[in-house]
Write an enzyme that holds these catalytic residues in place. Structure first.
Site, PDB file in Angstrom:
ATOM      1  N   CYS A   1       0.833  -1.205   0.000  1.00  0.00           N
ATOM      2  CA  CYS A   1       0.000   0.000   0.000  1.00  0.00           C
ATOM      3  C   CYS A   1       0.871   1.260   0.000  1.00  0.00           C
ATOM      4  O   CYS A   1       1.443   1.599  -1.028  1.00  0.00           O
ATOM      5  CB  CYS A   1      -0.972  -0.036   1.175  1.00  0.00           C
ATOM      6  SG  CYS A   1      -2.360   1.116   1.012  1.00  0.00           S
TER       7      CYS A   1
ATOM      8  N   HIS B   1      -3.527  -5.245   0.234  1.00  0.00           N
ATOM      9  CA  HIS B   1      -3.007  -5.754   1.505  1.00  0.00           C
ATOM     10  C   HIS B   1      -3.059  -7.281   1.508  1.00  0.00           C
ATOM     11  O   HIS B   1      -4.015  -7.884   2.012  1.00  0.00           O
ATOM     12  CB  HIS B   1      -3.835  -5.209   2.672  1.00  0.00           C
ATOM     13  CG  HIS B   1      -3.616  -3.764   2.949  1.00  0.00           C
ATOM     14  ND1 HIS B   1      -2.686  -3.306   3.867  1.00  0.00           N
ATOM     15  CD2 HIS B   1      -4.200  -2.655   2.415  1.00  0.00           C
ATOM     16  CE1 HIS B   1      -2.711  -1.982   3.896  1.00  0.00           C
ATOM     17  NE2 HIS B   1      -3.614  -1.558   3.026  1.00  0.00           N
TER      18      HIS B   1
ATOM     19  N   GLU C   1      -1.537  -9.327   3.332  1.00  0.00           N
ATOM     20  CA  GLU C   1      -1.414  -9.918   4.666  1.00  0.00           C
ATOM     21  C   GLU C   1      -2.753 -10.387   5.226  1.00  0.00           C
ATOM     22  O   GLU C   1      -2.801 -11.290   6.070  1.00  0.00           O
ATOM     23  CB  GLU C   1      -0.770  -8.920   5.647  1.00  0.00           C
ATOM     24  CG  GLU C   1      -1.596  -7.693   5.981  1.00  0.00           C
ATOM     25  CD  GLU C   1      -1.363  -6.505   5.074  1.00  0.00           C
ATOM     26  OE1 GLU C   1      -1.591  -5.367   5.503  1.00  0.00           O
ATOM     27  OE2 GLU C   1      -0.955  -6.735   3.914  1.00  0.00           O
TER      28      GLU C   1
END
Length: 600
Positions: free
Chosen positions: A423, A549, A551
């Protein structure tokens, strides 16, 4: 439908989320479809506008919901995909009740906390518990409900009353209450103390609840005598007083609960005709790898919220999942990005050279008597950067520390250190390239400078500049990836769906100039207008930035492919003593003849 309520007493932060998730893992291992709901007693509609220092990271869901980080624990442990409605807040419930009142749904009644707010909460739970959340799309059989905060808090009282009513609403055999409490040790005598738990249960009973199971958090396993004492004073069987002591890592918790026959106790309380799993071979193998990894991989995480690790919880977990899969021992080294910035008179380079090479601005220092001097922090931070195996820059907001992140990107690019930007991390990699390769020294993001000469990162046109909550580009969105690219090599496919949370994007006006100068945008949105993945054309061990993102989609058994590739690339790096970055001269490249005034 069966329900399990998990509440907490004495203090917050005892691990209710991990306890809930671990029970979910055990129930799934028994072949039961499980879902989960988190209740947060704050007035915010969601966690989207909270500072990471206030409440940890904001976890983003597929549908764009900005939720409490505990939903991330549920998704990771139980391998499910939840929705925004699986996170209930006081703000959401009261907004719904007030909206109904304005429509006239209550037919002139006096709208009150009981029964209208409590009924709204119960209806919400029953509705959301039916939503399929796993890949099978089967209707859940058991719903775990975690009540945030601590029993006794005034904010939680309405929820405790609603859940008291709910227990009778669903009937006997369909509701199990697990209470997580603290059993501290007074160091002067070295003895486990039960009084906090006893008083916590007294407070819980005063609200009309009586737990079926008490999970006792402690530093060491509960002494048998203490276990019997809690059972006697709190009116639960001794077998239902569970020791949840500190473990080597959180993945031991399901095994710890299983060893104490928690699955059997829960299944019996819920009258479920299921047998607990005889073994959990995959989970055991993962725990074994975590405990026995020896080869270390050092990852420098350069951010601005490094004072609270929960601010980057999903990033930490994704790195751990990848390291575990690669049989490596992860060593995360935190770097406050401000400490990388070159301030005047700190040595190594003159202010004019620093301005020309790196940035026209540095972040103002925040004085603190408890922190080491700036020069000392500057040196130690750069020592970490020079001696790590890989550099990761996670997402974030605001100008503080951005110049340090740009320096970290430049150092990784010039010294062939594996780099991964997420990001904002991707955006600063674009800014760094524009400044130091295209020689657009005033290249910047409009987030940090509203009127830069070269805005290589801009505010998205459809974004709101007046409202903060829920106005970003949120949720799962498709990214199309070029075949001949690092992104394709990592994913092995040309279409992926990843979760987003951002207001700013790469300026399309600069894309061609950046690509002609050596930066590649190999992943784009469906319409091709938004840059999603950036790489280098020139050879580099690993250099990638993503606007999304990844993750949030990593799981213990299924690490995210980008994190796994990054960890593997980092583990191959041989660390050599590199020169001080303050002495690194700016890469001398001519401005591209076709684009002397690009973007203007």
């Amino acid at each position: 439908m069966k329900y399990i309520l998990v509440s907490g007493g004495v203090v917050s932060g005892l691990g209710k989320g991990i306890t809930s998730s671990s029970i979910g893992v055990l129930l799934k291992a028994a072949g039961i479809h499980v879902t989960s709901i988190k209740i947060d007693p704050y007035l915010n509609t969601d966690a989207g506008t909270m500072s990471p220092y206030e409440h940890g990271e904001v976890f983003v869901l597929d549908d764009g919901g900005e939720a409490d980080l505990d939903l991330g624990n549920y998704e990771r442990f139980m391998n499910v995909n939840l929705t925004r409605d699986h996170n209930i807040t006081t703000g959401k419930i009261y907004s719904q009740v007030i909206e109904k009142e304005r429509r006239g749904d209550y037919l002139g009644k006096t709208v009150q906390v009981v029964p209208h707010v409590t009924d709204a909460l119960q209806d919400w739970i029953e509705r959301v518990a039916q939503i399929p959340v796993d890949d099978s799309k089967s209707k859940p059989e058991v719903c775990l409900i975690e009540l945030g905060g601590t029993v006794g808090d005034i904010e939680s009282m309405v929820f405790l009353e609603a859940l008291r009513q709910f227990r009778f609403r669903v009937g006997a055999g369909n509701f199990c209450h697990i209470h997580v409490s603290l059993v501290p040790v007074v160091h002067s005598v070295g003895q486990q103390k039960t009084k906090p738990t006893q008083h916590g249960i007294m407070t819980l009973r005063s609200t009309g609840h009586s737990p079926d199971i008490i999970c006792c958090r402690s530093t060491k396993p509960l002494v048998r005598e203490i276990q019997r004492k809690i059972a006697l004073s709190c009116m639960v069987p001794a077998s239902n007083v569970i020791s949840v002591h500190d473990c080597k890592n959180i993945y031991h918790v399901p095994l710890l609960l299983r060893k104490q026959r928690v699955p059997e106790i829960v299944l019996n309380a819920l009258k479920l005709n299921k047998m607990p799993a005889e073994s959990m071979p995959k989970w055991n193998a993962m725990v074994y790898r975590e405990d026995n990894a020896t080869k270390e991989v050092r990852i420098a995480v350069v951010g601005k919220y490094t004072g609270l690790s929960d601010s980057y919880l999903s990033v930490i977990k994704a790195l751990k999942h990848a390291a575990n899969s690669a049989k490596l021992k992860l060593n995360i080294q935190w770097v406050e990005s401000m400490d990388l910035e070159q301030h005047q008179h700190s040595g190594g380079v003159s202010p004019s050279d620093a301005k020309a090479s790196f940035s026209p601005l540095t972040t103002p220092e925040r004085p603190s008597p408890s922190r080491p001097p700036k020069a000392e922090r500057h040196k130690s931070s750069w020592d970490i950067i020079r001696n790590c195996h890989g550099i990761l820059i996670p997402g974030g907001f605001g100008a503080r520390g951005v110049q340090g992140k740009i320096l970290a990107v430049q150092h990784a690019r010039l010294n062939n250190i594996p780099f991964f930007g997420i990001c904002l991390g991707m955006q600063v990699s674009v800014i760094e390239f524009a400044r130091n390769v295209l020689h657009l020294e005033d290249a910047n993001s409009t987030e940090f400078d509203q009127h830069p000469e070269n805005p290589v990162v801009i505010f998205m046109p459809e974004g709101s500049k007046t409202h903060m909550g829920g106005t970003m580009r949120l949720g799962s969105r498709q990214t199309n990836i070029e075949k001949e690219s690092l992104g394709f090599k990592i994913y092995g496919k040309t279409e992926v769906h990843e979760r987003h949370r951002h207001r700013y994007e790469v300026n399309p006006k600069y894309v061609k100039a950046l690509e002609d100068s050596g930066l590649r945008f190999t992943g784009k949105s469906i319409d091709g207008k938004r840059m999603e993945i950036t790489e280098l054309k020139s050879p580099h061990p690993f250099f990638i930035g993503v606007q999304y993102h990844p993750e949030f989609k990593s799981r213990p058994m299924y690490p995210h492919p980008i994190f796994l590739s990054f960890i593997k690339a980092s583990s191959k790096r041989e660390v050599k003593r590199l020169p001080n970055p303050a002495n690194i001269k700016k890469l001398q490249l001519d401005v591209h003849p076709k684009y002397p005034n690009v973007g203007k």
